[in-house]
Design a protein around this motif. Sequence first.
Motif, mmCIF file in Angstrom:
data_model
loop_
_atom_site.group_PDB
_atom_site.id
_atom_site.type_symbol
_atom_site.label_atom_id
_atom_site.label_comp_id
_atom_site.label_asym_id
_atom_site.label_seq_id
_atom_site.Cartn_x
_atom_site.Cartn_y
_atom_site.Cartn_z
ATOM 1 N N UNK A 87 -8.961 -9.403 0.144
ATOM 2 C CA UNK A 87 -8.731 -8.011 -0.282
ATOM 3 C C UNK A 87 -8.101 -7.927 -1.663
ATOM 4 N N UNK A 102 0.839 -1.206 0.000
ATOM 5 C CA UNK A 102 0.000 0.000 0.000
ATOM 6 C C UNK A 102 0.872 1.254 0.000
ATOM 7 N N UNK A 134 -6.420 -4.354 -4.810
ATOM 8 C CA UNK A 134 -6.763 -3.399 -3.760
ATOM 9 C C UNK A 134 -6.174 -2.006 -4.020
ATOM 10 N N UNK A 182 -8.221 1.370 -4.184
ATOM 11 C CA UNK A 182 -8.054 2.429 -3.187
ATOM 12 C C UNK A 182 -7.703 3.760 -3.861
ATOM 13 N N UNK A 210 -6.038 -11.390 3.301
ATOM 14 C CA UNK A 210 -5.230 -10.762 2.240
ATOM 15 C C UNK A 210 -5.721 -11.251 0.879
#
Lengths: 274, 368
Positions: free
Chosen positions: A117, A87, A261, A265, A114
């Motif tokens: 996600x 991330x 992800x 995001x 995990x």
Amino acid sequence: MIDITQDRFLNFFRLDERFPHILCPGCGIGTIMGTMVRAFLDLGISQDELCVISGIGCSSRVPGYLDCDTFHTLHGRALPAATGVKLAKPELKVVVIGGDGDIMAIGGNHFIHTARRNLDITVIVVNNFTYGMTGGQYSPTTPTHEKASTAPFGNVERSFDVCFIAKAAGAMFVARSTTFHVAHLKKMIELALNKKGFSVVEVISQCPTFYGRYQGIGDAVKMLEWLKSRSVDVSKVPDPWQVKDRFVIGVLHDQQEVPPYTELYQSVRERARE
Amino acid sequence: MRQLLSGNEACAIGAIRAGVRFFAGYPITPSTEIAEYLARELPRVGGTFIQMEDEIGSICCMNGATAAGLKAMTATSGPGFSLMQEGIGYSVMAELPCIIVNVMRGGPATGTPTRTSQADVMQARYGTHGDHPIVALCPWSVRECFDLTVEAVNISERLRIPVIVLMDEIVGHMREVVELPEEVKLWQPAKPKPVREEYYHYDDTNNYDAAIASFGEGYRIHLTGLTHRKDGFPTDEPEIIKWNLDRLRAKIEDNRSWLWDLDYQDLGSETVIVCYGSAARSAMEAKHQVELKTGRRIGILRLRMLWPFPSQRLIGLLRSARRVIVPEMNQGQLYREVERTVNLNVSVVSVQRYDGEMLTPEEIVAAI
């Protein structure tokens, strides 16, 4: 296939002070480490854009030998740590390596979440059916009835199928191979590294020191023969999920990619700014 | 701009102003408002919020983001703080700066989630396995929740350590009108990052106040929770084990003079109240009530930093005290630290309340 020279291969390791390694003679982890590095080289993954992350255990010592950013975290916690790294720096190639105890027992919760996600991470689960570092205790993948240092009268628990759980939890790509099938293993790792999203390669590996001894299979060579004779290619079975007495090897699940992800995001950031 | 804010909100705002761009957490009363605020505000500034599967995952995820170069934070309460202790040990050992906010509630176990407490003072100090110092800050007001969060970020970056912000439920949920500064003073490393060939992640010259490499910058660093050499690789040589633990201790010991943070009034008085957090608000009121009624001055010494405990400073500041009152919303956790610090001829009185209610000024007045 690109020809990998010995120099390029050796340059991927921290040769100066990190060798000899701590693995037992005949252990399968060295084979997996070497095969993984050959896959990195063939795919042209640069050492400066790669972060290899692990928890605790024999296979979790692998990152320490690799000359790239490496992160030896807590027992079972490689995946949340990898989530944080991915991330923070989505441009890094993030690879996690760990054992059946590390990833399926103490880290089991992190593994399923995990996968759910869909972090863009490749996980190599080294399954030798035992806790090697602590001396041969039974793990979540130890078959029922088998003996271990903490199951002297036989294991009464049922075992996990790593690949089945990975698929059920939402992994994009799931494959299995063994330390006997090295060329096949390299192919599976390459496919996993090329897949966008959460990808898992389960590698059945030999632990002659503990598992082989407790089960009476024998030394490393006998164990490799055991891996060979017990394995069957996925193309040879009608339903890989129903085979109980063989290691079904090959690509077991490869689904159409959905955005990982980090991409989703990024759209959150855009919506938040509107 | 004057705003009506809760302590939890002020803490979250402080984190963003201090450059925190990553939060990994798990919902838990009474800290959840911090996560909710950051889930909304972090993506607006290009940051990342993630709700993990548990508190163990939260702290390990935060450690990962920190290792990759972001300022990161998490917020929790008692039981979640216990789950995080393993990861806090890792932050200490791998020297990863990060912020752990613990908005304290009553325990043990699930205890009283919606009521107040100061019962994690010792958990903050000794909760982690192993032998190492820790820094814990303790605000008493909404404004201080902002200020001390900023301070926590600066300390964690300078010393490469996890810093704990110990709030209590009252401080976290209390609302006050405050005016928060748009700009805050942030620590910036004076030194540029060294060249890769000469770089050792745990060199003696970069224990604190240094520019540190992160993942993805070409340094090919190795982080481990094992005892390691200056290059980060594991060892079990006795002299390096000791060097490593001395290094962790030196972070705090070498910097005690500027780390210690306390606030005091009328310390020449015979009676002094040593206090922290929301109990200090009652202590302040108790001081005024006694002074109004009797005309004698009551000293007050409020700790804004509980750990490292400011023993040497307390010895000096409490020189003329004959009676020291330590009001706490627990069974006397910091009282023992005060008792073993002051002279034998000083009587130290512990005022305790641990029924989930706020310690009242009247209870402290009765002890005075």
